[in-house]
Design a protein around this motif. Structure first.
Motif, PDB file in Angstrom:
ATOM      1  N   ASN A 150       1.072 113.470 -32.776  1.00 21.51           N
ATOM      2  CA  ASN A 150       0.353 114.288 -33.610  1.00 21.51           C
ATOM      3  C   ASN A 150      -0.108 115.568 -32.824  1.00 21.51           C
ATOM      4  OD1 ASN A 150      -2.296 113.521 -32.791  1.00 21.51           O
ATOM      5  ND2 ASN A 150      -2.109 112.081 -34.231  1.00 21.51           N
ATOM      6  N   MET A 151      -1.047 116.261 -33.367  1.00 22.85           N
ATOM      7  CA  MET A 151      -1.483 117.361 -32.643  1.00 22.85           C
ATOM      8  C   MET A 151      -2.648 116.961 -31.707  1.00 22.85           C
ATOM      9  SD  MET A 151      -1.900 120.590 -35.444  1.00 22.85           S
ATOM     10  CE  MET A 151      -0.602 121.251 -36.301  1.00 22.85           C
ATOM     11  N   VAL A 152      -3.470 116.121 -31.991  1.00 17.77           N
ATOM     12  CA  VAL A 152      -4.313 115.772 -31.094  1.00 17.77           C
ATOM     13  C   VAL A 152      -3.546 114.909 -29.850  1.00 17.77           C
ATOM     14  CG1 VAL A 152      -6.406 114.119 -30.587  1.00 17.77           C
ATOM     15  CG2 VAL A 152      -6.175 115.537 -32.774  1.00 17.77           C
ATOM     16  N   GLN A 153      -2.731 114.115 -30.112  1.00 13.18           N
ATOM     17  CA  GLN A 153      -1.877 113.518 -28.981  1.00 13.18           C
ATOM     18  C   GLN A 153      -1.228 114.411 -28.049  1.00 13.18           C
ATOM     19  OE1 GLN A 153       0.301 111.006 -31.565  1.00 13.18           O
ATOM     20  NE2 GLN A 153      -0.913 109.322 -31.158  1.00 13.18           N
ATOM     21  N   ALA A 154      -0.825 115.392 -28.829  1.00 14.49           N
ATOM     22  CA  ALA A 154       0.199 116.309 -27.996  1.00 14.49           C
ATOM     23  C   ALA A 154      -0.739 117.210 -26.902  1.00 14.49           C
ATOM     24  CB  ALA A 154       0.934 117.154 -28.747  1.00 14.49           C
ATOM     25  N   GLU A 155      -2.039 117.501 -27.555  1.00 13.68           N
ATOM     26  CA  GLU A 155      -2.956 118.376 -26.908  1.00 13.68           C
ATOM     27  C   GLU A 155      -3.365 117.528 -25.763  1.00 13.68           C
ATOM     28  OE1 GLU A 155      -6.681 121.342 -27.349  1.00 13.68           O
ATOM     29  OE2 GLU A 155      -6.310 119.576 -29.028  1.00 13.68           O
ATOM     30  N   ASP A 156      -3.588 116.349 -25.835  1.00 13.11           N
ATOM     31  CA  ASP A 156      -4.210 115.435 -24.715  1.00 13.11           C
ATOM     32  C   ASP A 156      -3.225 115.165 -23.562  1.00 13.11           C
ATOM     33  OD1 ASP A 156      -6.467 115.089 -25.932  1.00 13.11           O
ATOM     34  OD2 ASP A 156      -5.774 112.751 -26.647  1.00 13.11           O
ATOM     35  N   LEU A 157      -1.721 115.575 -23.798  1.00 19.10           N
ATOM     36  CA  LEU A 157      -0.559 115.568 -22.884  1.00 19.10           C
ATOM     37  C   LEU A 157      -0.281 117.065 -22.449  1.00 19.10           C
ATOM     38  CD1 LEU A 157       1.413 112.753 -24.627  1.00 19.10           C
ATOM     39  CD2 LEU A 157      -0.116 112.486 -22.572  1.00 19.10           C
ATOM     40  N   MET A 158      -0.714 118.017 -23.116  1.00 21.63           N
ATOM     41  CA  MET A 158      -0.262 119.427 -22.832  1.00 21.63           C
ATOM     42  C   MET A 158      -0.956 119.923 -21.449  1.00 21.63           C
ATOM     43  SD  MET A 158      -1.116 122.957 -25.087  1.00 21.63           S
ATOM     44  CE  MET A 158      -2.854 122.864 -24.687  1.00 21.63           C
ATOM     45  N   ASP A 159       0.008 120.563 -20.539  1.00 20.84           N
ATOM     46  CA  ASP A 159      -0.516 121.155 -19.466  1.00 20.84           C
ATOM     47  C   ASP A 159      -1.202 122.434 -19.711  1.00 20.84           C
ATOM     48  OD1 ASP A 159       1.189 123.211 -19.720  1.00 20.84           O
ATOM     49  OD2 ASP A 159       2.748 122.605 -18.195  1.00 20.84           O
ATOM     50  N   ARG A 160      -1.822 123.054 -18.751  1.00 19.88           N
ATOM     51  CA  ARG A 160      -2.716 124.118 -18.620  1.00 19.88           C
ATOM     52  C   ARG A 160      -1.972 125.203 -19.123  1.00 19.88           C
ATOM     53  NH1 ARG A 160      -4.700 124.104 -12.682  1.00 19.88           N
ATOM     54  NH2 ARG A 160      -2.866 123.379 -11.917  1.00 19.88           N
ATOM     55  N   ASP A 161      -0.701 125.490 -19.130  1.00 20.06           N
ATOM     56  CA  ASP A 161      -0.042 126.602 -19.551  1.00 20.06           C
ATOM     57  C   ASP A 161       0.578 126.387 -20.860  1.00 20.06           C
ATOM     58  OD1 ASP A 161       0.009 127.705 -17.038  1.00 20.06           O
ATOM     59  OD2 ASP A 161       1.465 126.791 -16.454  1.00 20.06           O
TER      60      ASP A 161
END
Length: 130
Positions: A47-58
């Motif tokens: 979901n969006m929260v999980q993906a944001e946690d794994l997203m790099d700074r770019d």
């Protein structure tokens, strides 16, 4: 079965080295497979929260997914002939519960039985800013 390894491709650390960081996660969402990972591991699709946690700074997330070879090749052919969805669409659907592929790539890195092991990278920040 879908197995995923989450690795921020442009993170300040290198998950391909022999050192492991909290950003490197392997996930097996199949209920019949015993999960040997920490209980806080995300379930798929993300979901969006999980993906944001794994997203790099770019704003990118890279996942490694096991995808059915026949379906993957069907997407390759459909994409090449302009008749359907691309391999990136197939990988995105398996990995994320939101958004569409953007600035994405899907690369076969191996084979496991009847599945391709695919490294999929996509830009997701735009979906999180709303």
């Amino acid at each position: 079965m879908t197995l995923m390894t989450f690795t921020p491709a442009r993170a300040s650390h290198d998950c391909d080295s022999r050192f492991f960081s909290p950003a490197c996660v392997t996930e097996s969402p199949v209920a019949t497979v015993e999960n040997t990972l920490p209980e806080e591991s995300p379930q798929l699709p993300l979901n969006m929260v999980q993906a944001e946690d794994l997203m790099d700074r770019d704003g990118y997330v890279t996942v490694t997914v096991h995808l059915d070879q026949d379906k993957y090749l069907d997407h390759v052919i459909a994409s090449a002939t302009g008749d359907g969805l691309s391999p990136e669409d197939y990988a995105h659907e398996a990995a994320f519960g939101f958004g569409w592929p953007r600035e994405s790539s899907a690369e076969i890195t191996g084979v496991s039985g009847s599945e391709f092991i695919v490294s999929y990278t996509t830009f997701i920040r735009e979906y999180l800013d709303n």
